[in-house]
Design a protein around this motif. Structure first.
Motif, PDB file in Angstrom:
ATOM      1  N   LYS A   1      38.566 -12.734 -22.550  1.00 25.13           N
ATOM      2  CA  LYS A   1      38.556 -11.739 -21.865  1.00 25.13           C
ATOM      3  C   LYS A   1      37.325 -11.050 -22.341  1.00 25.13           C
ATOM      4  CE  LYS A   1      42.766 -11.259 -19.984  1.00 25.13           C
ATOM      5  NZ  LYS A   1      44.025 -10.496 -19.479  1.00 25.13           N
ATOM      6  N   LEU A   2      36.073 -10.799 -21.747  1.00 21.99           N
ATOM      7  CA  LEU A   2      35.004 -10.183 -22.451  1.00 21.99           C
ATOM      8  C   LEU A   2      35.508  -8.552 -21.997  1.00 21.99           C
ATOM      9  CD1 LEU A   2      32.092  -9.993 -22.742  1.00 21.99           C
ATOM     10  CD2 LEU A   2      31.391  -9.779 -19.693  1.00 21.99           C
ATOM     11  N   ALA A   3      35.064  -8.080 -23.288  1.00 23.69           N
ATOM     12  CA  ALA A   3      35.615  -6.828 -23.642  1.00 23.69           C
ATOM     13  C   ALA A   3      34.453  -5.389 -23.572  1.00 23.69           C
ATOM     14  CB  ALA A   3      36.046  -6.720 -25.413  1.00 23.69           C
ATOM     15  N   GLY A   4      32.991  -5.907 -23.714  1.00 25.95           N
ATOM     16  CA  GLY A   4      32.046  -5.172 -23.487  1.00 25.95           C
ATOM     17  C   GLY A   4      30.657  -6.156 -24.051  1.00 25.95           C
ATOM     18  N   MET A   5      29.872  -5.212 -24.196  1.00 26.64           N
ATOM     19  CA  MET A   5      28.276  -6.040 -24.147  1.00 26.64           C
ATOM     20  C   MET A   5      27.428  -4.473 -24.242  1.00 26.64           C
ATOM     21  SD  MET A   5      26.483  -9.367 -22.732  1.00 26.64           S
ATOM     22  CE  MET A   5      27.649  -9.342 -21.710  1.00 26.64           C
ATOM     23  N   LEU A   6      27.127  -4.807 -25.613  1.00 26.81           N
ATOM     24  CA  LEU A   6      25.730  -3.882 -26.000  1.00 26.81           C
ATOM     25  C   LEU A   6      24.729  -4.041 -25.943  1.00 26.81           C
ATOM     26  CD1 LEU A   6      25.193  -1.166 -26.839  1.00 26.81           C
ATOM     27  CD2 LEU A   6      26.073  -1.617 -29.616  1.00 26.81           C
ATOM     28  N   LYS A   7      23.772  -4.429 -24.994  1.00 29.55           N
ATOM     29  CA  LYS A   7      22.296  -4.703 -25.558  1.00 29.55           C
ATOM     30  C   LYS A   7      20.941  -3.747 -25.361  1.00 29.55           C
ATOM     31  CE  LYS A   7      22.777  -7.488 -21.455  1.00 29.55           C
ATOM     32  NZ  LYS A   7      22.003  -8.242 -19.597  1.00 29.55           N
ATOM     33  N   LEU A   8      20.090  -4.190 -26.374  1.00 28.35           N
ATOM     34  CA  LEU A   8      19.009  -4.020 -26.977  1.00 28.35           C
ATOM     35  C   LEU A   8      17.786  -4.584 -26.015  1.00 28.35           C
ATOM     36  CD1 LEU A   8      17.161  -2.336 -28.056  1.00 28.35           C
ATOM     37  CD2 LEU A   8      16.700  -4.375 -30.255  1.00 28.35           C
ATOM     38  N   SER A   9      16.849  -3.945 -25.129  1.00 27.83           N
ATOM     39  CA  SER A   9      17.027  -4.445 -23.778  1.00 27.83           C
ATOM     40  C   SER A   9      15.053  -3.974 -24.769  1.00 27.83           C
ATOM     41  CB  SER A   9      17.141  -3.787 -22.801  1.00 27.83           C
ATOM     42  OG  SER A   9      15.827  -4.058 -22.055  1.00 27.83           O
ATOM     43  N   VAL A  10      13.900  -4.666 -24.174  1.00 24.90           N
ATOM     44  CA  VAL A  10      12.907  -4.753 -24.846  1.00 24.90           C
ATOM     45  C   VAL A  10      12.041  -5.306 -23.732  1.00 24.90           C
ATOM     46  CG1 VAL A  10      10.787  -5.524 -26.878  1.00 24.90           C
ATOM     47  CG2 VAL A  10      13.316  -5.229 -27.262  1.00 24.90           C
ATOM     48  N   GLY A  11      11.099  -4.432 -22.979  1.00 24.75           N
ATOM     49  CA  GLY A  11      10.260  -4.780 -21.918  1.00 24.75           C
ATOM     50  C   GLY A  11       9.059  -4.911 -21.466  1.00 24.75           C
ATOM     51  N   PHE A  12       7.845  -4.932 -21.034  1.00 28.47           N
ATOM     52  CA  PHE A  12       6.445  -4.723 -20.931  1.00 28.47           C
ATOM     53  C   PHE A  12       6.477  -4.128 -19.714  1.00 28.47           C
ATOM     54  CE2 PHE A  12       6.724  -7.153 -24.824  1.00 28.47           C
ATOM     55  CZ  PHE A  12       5.410  -6.582 -25.345  1.00 28.47           C
ATOM     56  N   ASP A  13       6.103  -3.512 -18.653  1.00 37.31           N
ATOM     57  CA  ASP A  13       6.196  -3.393 -17.491  1.00 37.31           C
ATOM     58  C   ASP A  13       4.575  -3.291 -16.548  1.00 37.31           C
ATOM     59  OD1 ASP A  13       8.232  -3.129 -16.782  1.00 37.31           O
ATOM     60  OD2 ASP A  13       8.987  -1.218 -17.957  1.00 37.31           O
ATOM     61  N   TRP A  14       3.671  -3.862 -15.401  1.00 38.00           N
ATOM     62  CA  TRP A  14       2.376  -3.760 -15.318  1.00 38.00           C
ATOM     63  C   TRP A  14       2.868  -2.826 -14.059  1.00 38.00           C
ATOM     64  CZ3 TRP A  14       4.553  -7.844 -17.347  1.00 38.00           C
ATOM     65  CH2 TRP A  14       3.594  -8.609 -18.430  1.00 38.00           C
ATOM     66  N   GLU A  15       2.378  -1.455 -13.555  1.00 38.49           N
ATOM     67  CA  GLU A  15       1.865  -1.157 -12.128  1.00 38.49           C
ATOM     68  C   GLU A  15       1.171  -1.887 -11.948  1.00 38.49           C
ATOM     69  OE1 GLU A  15       0.762   3.012 -12.377  1.00 38.49           O
ATOM     70  OE2 GLU A  15       2.138   3.828 -14.142  1.00 38.49           O
ATOM     71  N   LEU A  16       1.563  -1.864 -10.208  1.00 37.54           N
ATOM     72  CA  LEU A  16       1.309  -2.409  -8.750  1.00 37.54           C
ATOM     73  C   LEU A  16       0.086  -1.307  -8.100  1.00 37.54           C
ATOM     74  CD1 LEU A  16       4.126  -4.333  -7.453  1.00 37.54           C
ATOM     75  CD2 LEU A  16       2.667  -5.568  -8.584  1.00 37.54           C
TER      76      LEU A  16
ATOM     77  N   ASN B   1       1.177  -1.367  -0.311  1.00 38.95           N
ATOM     78  CA  ASN B   1       0.059  -0.232  -0.224  1.00 38.95           C
ATOM     79  C   ASN B   1       0.790   1.105   0.051  1.00 38.95           C
ATOM     80  OD1 ASN B   1       1.212  -0.198   2.714  1.00 38.95           O
ATOM     81  ND2 ASN B   1      -0.823  -0.141   3.960  1.00 38.95           N
ATOM     82  N   SER B   2       2.401   1.149   0.390  1.00 40.40           N
ATOM     83  CA  SER B   2       3.082   2.011   0.010  1.00 40.40           C
ATOM     84  C   SER B   2       3.447   2.885  -0.950  1.00 40.40           C
ATOM     85  CB  SER B   2       4.020   2.501   1.435  1.00 40.40           C
ATOM     86  OG  SER B   2       5.287   1.239   1.087  1.00 40.40           O
ATOM     87  N   ASN B   3       3.981   1.805  -1.985  1.00 39.37           N
ATOM     88  CA  ASN B   3       4.020   2.111  -3.242  1.00 39.37           C
ATOM     89  C   ASN B   3       3.292   0.806  -4.600  1.00 39.37           C
ATOM     90  OD1 ASN B   3       4.591  -0.457  -2.773  1.00 39.37           O
ATOM     91  ND2 ASN B   3       7.034  -1.020  -3.261  1.00 39.37           N
ATOM     92  N   SER B   4       1.855   1.244  -4.003  1.00 43.42           N
ATOM     93  CA  SER B   4       0.952   1.383  -5.213  1.00 43.42           C
ATOM     94  C   SER B   4       0.988   1.936  -6.839  1.00 43.42           C
ATOM     95  CB  SER B   4      -0.196   0.526  -4.785  1.00 43.42           C
ATOM     96  OG  SER B   4      -0.574   1.869  -3.955  1.00 43.42           O
ATOM     97  N   GLN B   5       1.125   2.417  -6.096  1.00 47.07           N
ATOM     98  CA  GLN B   5       1.238   3.887  -7.215  1.00 47.07           C
ATOM     99  C   GLN B   5       2.306   4.161  -8.140  1.00 47.07           C
ATOM    100  OE1 GLN B   5      -1.564   5.313  -8.573  1.00 47.07           O
ATOM    101  NE2 GLN B   5      -2.869   3.763  -6.654  1.00 47.07           N
ATOM    102  N   THR B   6       3.401   3.564  -7.363  1.00 47.20           N
ATOM    103  CA  THR B   6       4.810   4.138  -8.123  1.00 47.20           C
ATOM    104  C   THR B   6       5.679   3.094  -8.225  1.00 47.20           C
ATOM    105  OG1 THR B   6       5.998   4.389  -6.211  1.00 47.20           O
ATOM    106  CG2 THR B   6       4.911   6.586  -7.241  1.00 47.20           C
ATOM    107  N   SER B   7       5.123   1.502  -8.254  1.00 52.53           N
ATOM    108  CA  SER B   7       6.336   0.575  -8.711  1.00 52.53           C
ATOM    109  C   SER B   7       5.566  -0.170  -9.985  1.00 52.53           C
ATOM    110  CB  SER B   7       6.393  -0.176  -7.179  1.00 52.53           C
ATOM    111  OG  SER B   7       4.981  -0.457  -6.897  1.00 52.53           O
ATOM    112  N   SER B   8       6.179  -1.296 -10.156  1.00 55.06           N
ATOM    113  CA  SER B   8       5.685  -2.074 -11.465  1.00 55.06           C
ATOM    114  C   SER B   8       6.437  -3.178 -11.224  1.00 55.06           C
ATOM    115  CB  SER B   8       5.754  -1.499 -12.878  1.00 55.06           C
ATOM    116  OG  SER B   8       7.800  -1.229 -12.833  1.00 55.06           O
ATOM    117  N   ILE B   9       6.162  -4.648 -11.876  1.00 57.40           N
ATOM    118  CA  ILE B   9       7.148  -5.348 -12.334  1.00 57.40           C
ATOM    119  C   ILE B   9       6.836  -5.162 -13.267  1.00 57.40           C
ATOM    120  CG2 ILE B   9       6.121  -6.676  -9.962  1.00 57.40           C
ATOM    121  CD1 ILE B   9       4.360  -7.824 -11.302  1.00 57.40           C
ATOM    122  N   GLY B  10       7.831  -6.876 -14.564  1.00 54.35           N
ATOM    123  CA  GLY B  10       7.698  -7.320 -16.047  1.00 54.35           C
ATOM    124  C   GLY B  10       8.932  -8.210 -15.739  1.00 54.35           C
TER     125      GLY B  10
END
Length: 189
Positions: free
Chosen positions: A174-189, A20-29
């Motif tokens: 040796k890992l030199a780096g990684m470039l990610k394209l992140s595609v996400g779906f989020d639902w507000e709690l 109830n303290s973060n229901s308007q300002t949090s999400s899961i996805g």
């Protein structure tokens, strides 16, 4: 391992906050993060000459996410999931702690840290190290709708060596780096 315990503790404390303290300002996805894997090969063994620096695209990186909006400008989030390249490379569970900094209603900057728990194994002539690889994350994102967003992230590894071989001389991957394209779906709690 101490870093992982601290991050896990932070994740647990955020998830166990009263809803109830973060229901308007949090999400899961859920997120899918195809990535460009960049590694360097060093050493004197014959494999160093046969396996030059690698640049490969992989589609196998999936995460669950939780985000908490601190203010109109800042959000903090946690992502946990699995990244897989193939049997003899860089595979394992990951957890990320991120800060989003809103530029405007649609665009935002991203910064944070990613912890990769590399799954150790011996495959053919390779020894894949069972190590923790922290990476610094920088990037930018775009909110395409209330539930859908896209991000471009660059990961800068702090611990780079993830695989070795001693076939006809030492070889270090040796890992030199990684470039990610992140595609996400989020639902507000």
């Amino acid at each position: 391992m101490k870093i992982a315990k601290k991050i896990f503790g932070l994740l647990l404390s955020v998830l166990l906050m009263p809803t109830n303290s973060n229901s308007q300002t949090s999400s899961i996805g859920f997120r899918c993060e195809p990535f460009l894997f960049l590694s360097k090969t060093e050493g004197t063994g014959s494999l160093a000459y046969n396996h030059k620096d690698e640049k490969a695209i992989y589609l196998t990186s999936f995460y669950l996410s939780y985000k908490y909006r601190v203010s109109e400008i800042f959000s903090v989030g946690t992502r946990a999931g699995y990244l897989w390249t193939n049997e003899d490379r860089y595979n394992g569970f990951e957890i990320s702690e991120l800060i989003d900094i809103n530029i405007n209603d649609k665009a935002f900057f991203i910064t944070g840290i990613n912890i990769h728990f590399n799954k150790g194994d011996s495959v053919r002539e390779f020894f894949i190290k069972n190590i923790v690889v922290p990476s610094f994350i920088i990037g930018t994102g775009l909110k395409l709708s209330e539930a859908f967003n896209m991000e471009f992230q660059y990961l800068i590894p702090l611990n780079k060596e993830y695989k070795t071989s001693s076939f006809n001389g030492p070889v270090y991957y040796k890992l030199a780096g990684m470039l990610k394209l992140s595609v996400g779906f989020d639902w507000e709690l």
